[in-house]
Design a protein around this motif. Structure first.
Motif, PDB file in Angstrom:
ATOM      1  N   SER A 189       0.842  -1.206   0.000  1.00 22.99           N
ATOM      2  CA  SER A 189       0.000   0.000   0.000  1.00 22.99           C
ATOM      3  C   SER A 189       0.871   1.247   0.000  1.00 22.99           C
ATOM      4  CB  SER A 189      -0.900   0.027   1.246  1.00 22.99           C
ATOM      5  OG  SER A 189      -1.769  -1.072   1.267  1.00 22.99           O
ATOM      6  N   GLY A 190       0.250   2.364  -0.247  1.00 19.54           N
ATOM      7  CA  GLY A 190       0.908   3.660  -0.142  1.00 19.54           C
ATOM      8  C   GLY A 190       0.037   4.608   0.650  1.00 19.54           C
ATOM      9  N   ARG A 191       0.604   5.751   1.004  1.00 18.31           N
ATOM     10  CA  ARG A 191      -0.139   6.784   1.736  1.00 18.31           C
ATOM     11  C   ARG A 191      -0.468   7.928   0.789  1.00 18.31           C
ATOM     12  NH1 ARG A 191       2.691   7.243   7.738  1.00 18.31           N
ATOM     13  NH2 ARG A 191       2.554   5.017   8.179  1.00 18.31           N
ATOM     14  N   VAL A 192      -1.733   8.297   0.756  1.00 16.95           N
ATOM     15  CA  VAL A 192      -2.200   9.433  -0.032  1.00 16.95           C
ATOM     16  C   VAL A 192      -2.664  10.500   0.952  1.00 16.95           C
ATOM     17  CG1 VAL A 192      -3.940  10.254  -1.661  1.00 16.95           C
ATOM     18  CG2 VAL A 192      -2.888   7.998  -1.986  1.00 16.95           C
ATOM     19  N   THR A 193      -2.167  11.717   0.787  1.00 11.02           N
ATOM     20  CA  THR A 193      -2.585  12.824   1.644  1.00 11.02           C
ATOM     21  C   THR A 193      -3.535  13.719   0.865  1.00 11.02           C
ATOM     22  OG1 THR A 193      -0.496  12.776   2.859  1.00 11.02           O
ATOM     23  CG2 THR A 193      -1.817  14.794   3.042  1.00 11.02           C
ATOM     24  N   GLU A 194      -4.746  13.846   1.393  1.00 18.78           N
ATOM     25  CA  GLU A 194      -5.739  14.751   0.837  1.00 18.78           C
ATOM     26  C   GLU A 194      -5.742  16.026   1.680  1.00 18.78           C
ATOM     27  OE1 GLU A 194      -9.319  11.873  -0.700  1.00 18.78           O
ATOM     28  OE2 GLU A 194      -9.307  12.390   1.431  1.00 18.78           O
ATOM     29  N   ARG A 195      -5.472  17.161   1.066  1.00 21.05           N
ATOM     30  CA  ARG A 195      -5.597  18.440   1.773  1.00 21.05           C
ATOM     31  C   ARG A 195      -7.072  18.817   1.747  1.00 21.05           C
ATOM     32  NH1 ARG A 195      -1.520  21.636   1.595  1.00 21.05           N
ATOM     33  NH2 ARG A 195      -0.700  20.007   2.905  1.00 21.05           N
ATOM     34  N   CYS A 196      -7.680  18.853   2.912  1.00 21.34           N
ATOM     35  CA  CYS A 196      -9.096  19.184   3.035  1.00 21.34           C
ATOM     36  C   CYS A 196      -9.223  20.623   3.509  1.00 21.34           C
ATOM     37  CB  CYS A 196      -9.788  18.260   4.031  1.00 21.34           C
ATOM     38  SG  CYS A 196      -9.803  16.526   3.525  1.00 21.34           S
ATOM     39  N   GLU A 197      -9.865  21.441   2.698  1.00 19.07           N
ATOM     40  CA  GLU A 197     -10.098  22.833   3.056  1.00 19.07           C
ATOM     41  C   GLU A 197     -11.599  23.076   3.061  1.00 19.07           C
ATOM     42  OE1 GLU A 197      -6.525  25.360   1.208  1.00 19.07           O
ATOM     43  OE2 GLU A 197      -7.652  24.160  -0.271  1.00 19.07           O
ATOM     44  N   ALA A 224      -8.714  23.841   7.815  1.00 18.30           N
ATOM     45  CA  ALA A 224      -7.829  23.051   6.953  1.00 18.30           C
ATOM     46  C   ALA A 224      -7.290  21.869   7.747  1.00 18.30           C
ATOM     47  CB  ALA A 224      -6.673  23.915   6.441  1.00 18.30           C
ATOM     48  N   ALA A 225      -7.163  20.746   7.060  1.00 22.56           N
ATOM     49  CA  ALA A 225      -6.591  19.538   7.671  1.00 22.56           C
ATOM     50  C   ALA A 225      -6.094  18.622   6.561  1.00 22.56           C
ATOM     51  CB  ALA A 225      -7.632  18.805   8.520  1.00 22.56           C
ATOM     52  N   ASP A 226      -5.116  17.808   6.892  1.00 21.76           N
ATOM     53  CA  ASP A 226      -4.616  16.802   5.963  1.00 21.76           C
ATOM     54  C   ASP A 226      -5.184  15.444   6.348  1.00 21.76           C
ATOM     55  OD1 ASP A 226      -3.129  18.657   4.587  1.00 21.76           O
ATOM     56  OD2 ASP A 226      -1.238  18.136   5.566  1.00 21.76           O
ATOM     57  N   HIS A 227      -5.890  14.814   5.417  1.00 26.93           N
ATOM     58  CA  HIS A 227      -6.453  13.483   5.612  1.00 26.93           C
ATOM     59  C   HIS A 227      -5.496  12.481   4.985  1.00 26.93           C
ATOM     60  CE1 HIS A 227      -9.856  10.425   4.660  1.00 26.93           C
ATOM     61  NE2 HIS A 227      -9.270  10.147   5.805  1.00 26.93           N
ATOM     62  N   ILE A 228      -5.047  11.526   5.766  1.00 31.54           N
ATOM     63  CA  ILE A 228      -4.103  10.521   5.280  1.00 31.54           C
ATOM     64  C   ILE A 228      -4.859   9.213   5.038  1.00 31.54           C
ATOM     65  CG2 ILE A 228      -1.985   9.248   5.770  1.00 31.54           C
ATOM     66  CD1 ILE A 228      -1.354  11.629   7.735  1.00 31.54           C
ATOM     67  N   LEU A 229      -4.724   8.711   3.825  1.00 36.52           N
ATOM     68  CA  LEU A 229      -5.346   7.450   3.436  1.00 36.52           C
ATOM     69  C   LEU A 229      -4.268   6.392   3.226  1.00 36.52           C
ATOM     70  CD1 LEU A 229      -7.697   8.833   0.656  1.00 36.52           C
ATOM     71  CD2 LEU A 229      -8.421   8.042   2.907  1.00 36.52           C
ATOM     72  N   ILE A 230      -4.564   5.177   3.615  1.00 35.28           N
ATOM     73  CA  ILE A 230      -3.743   4.023   3.247  1.00 35.28           C
ATOM     74  C   ILE A 230      -4.467   3.375   2.072  1.00 35.28           C
ATOM     75  CG2 ILE A 230      -2.764   1.818   3.976  1.00 35.28           C
ATOM     76  CD1 ILE A 230      -1.661   4.269   5.507  1.00 35.28           C
ATOM     77  N   VAL A 231      -3.779   3.288   0.921  1.00 33.70           N
ATOM     78  CA  VAL A 231      -4.425   2.827  -0.313  1.00 33.70           C
ATOM     79  C   VAL A 231      -3.638   1.670  -0.905  1.00 33.70           C
ATOM     80  CG1 VAL A 231      -5.275   3.523  -2.574  1.00 33.70           C
ATOM     81  CG2 VAL A 231      -5.140   5.225  -0.738  1.00 33.70           C
ATOM     82  N   GLU A 232      -4.341   0.613  -1.249  1.00 31.82           N
ATOM     83  CA  GLU A 232      -3.689  -0.548  -1.859  1.00 31.82           C
ATOM     84  C   GLU A 232      -3.076  -0.179  -3.209  1.00 31.82           C
ATOM     85  OE1 GLU A 232      -6.349  -3.872  -2.287  1.00 31.82           O
ATOM     86  OE2 GLU A 232      -6.943  -3.786  -0.170  1.00 31.82           O
ATOM     87  N   ARG A 233      -1.913  -0.765  -3.485  1.00 33.20           N
ATOM     88  CA  ARG A 233      -1.300  -0.646  -4.799  1.00 33.20           C
ATOM     89  C   ARG A 233      -1.935  -1.677  -5.734  1.00 33.20           C
ATOM     90  NH1 ARG A 233       3.562   2.237  -4.403  1.00 33.20           N
ATOM     91  NH2 ARG A 233       4.323   2.468  -2.274  1.00 33.20           N
ATOM     92  N   LYS A 234      -1.824  -1.441  -7.040  1.00 32.26           N
ATOM     93  CA  LYS A 234      -2.273  -2.434  -8.010  1.00 32.26           C
ATOM     94  C   LYS A 234      -1.430  -3.682  -7.842  1.00 32.26           C
ATOM     95  CE  LYS A 234      -4.025   0.515 -11.671  1.00 32.26           C
ATOM     96  NZ  LYS A 234      -3.887   0.912 -13.079  1.00 32.26           N
TER      97      LYS A 234
END
Length: 149
Positions: A118-126, A137-147
């Motif tokens: 997996s990898g980490r994706v950071t979504e900037r939420c405004e 404002a906050a940064d949402h961190i997702l753990i996302v499976e790789r292909k």
């Protein structure tokens, strides 16, 4: 609410989505105070709030965070899960009658040191108001499976 599989590799840095709006009401203030026990006069006492710079009650920051995050829950990605939020800031006050939306921008993609698949994706939420001013404002961190290869 829709479901869409988006793997780590498919997230595009800089891509943006904007939610629908939600107008903040006095009922929101009362319900949130009841849920949290936060009856601070800045939120609940209209006469006290007249002495504040804005002259009116200020929404609970935690309420705006909750509603702002809730507005983003229109897309379910079954190969991702929330790892949490970082860098939460209450930028501007929100008042009864303000309408908020949330702008989500893919701000970063990183390897996950604990999960090689997996990898980490950071979504900037405004969270923005009806004047397009950022109120939270906050940064949402997702753990996302790789292909799978």
């Amino acid at each position: 609410m829709s479901e869409q599989i988006i793997h780590f590799e498919e997230y595009q840095l800089g891509s943006v989505r904007l939610t629908t709006g939600r107008t903040i009401t006095e009922t929101d203030f009362v319900v949130h105070a009841g849920h949290t026990g936060d009856f601070f006069p800045h939120h609940m006492d209209a006469e006290f709030a007249k002495t504040l710079p804005g002259g009116q009650r200020i929404a609970h920051g935690t309420m705006i965070f909750s509603i702002g995050v809730g507005l983003t829950a229109s897309l379910i990605n079954p190969v991702a899960f929330s790892y949490g939020y970082d860098r939460l800031r209450f930028v501007r006050p929100v008042h009864i009658g303000d309408t908020i939306r949330t702008r989500v921008t893919i701000a970063a993609k990183d390897d996950d040191p604990k999960r090689p698949a997996s990898g980490r994706v950071t979504e900037r939420c405004e969270v923005i108001n009806q004047r397009d001013e950022v109120v939270l404002a906050a940064d949402h961190i997702l753990i996302v499976e790789r292909k799978k290869t």
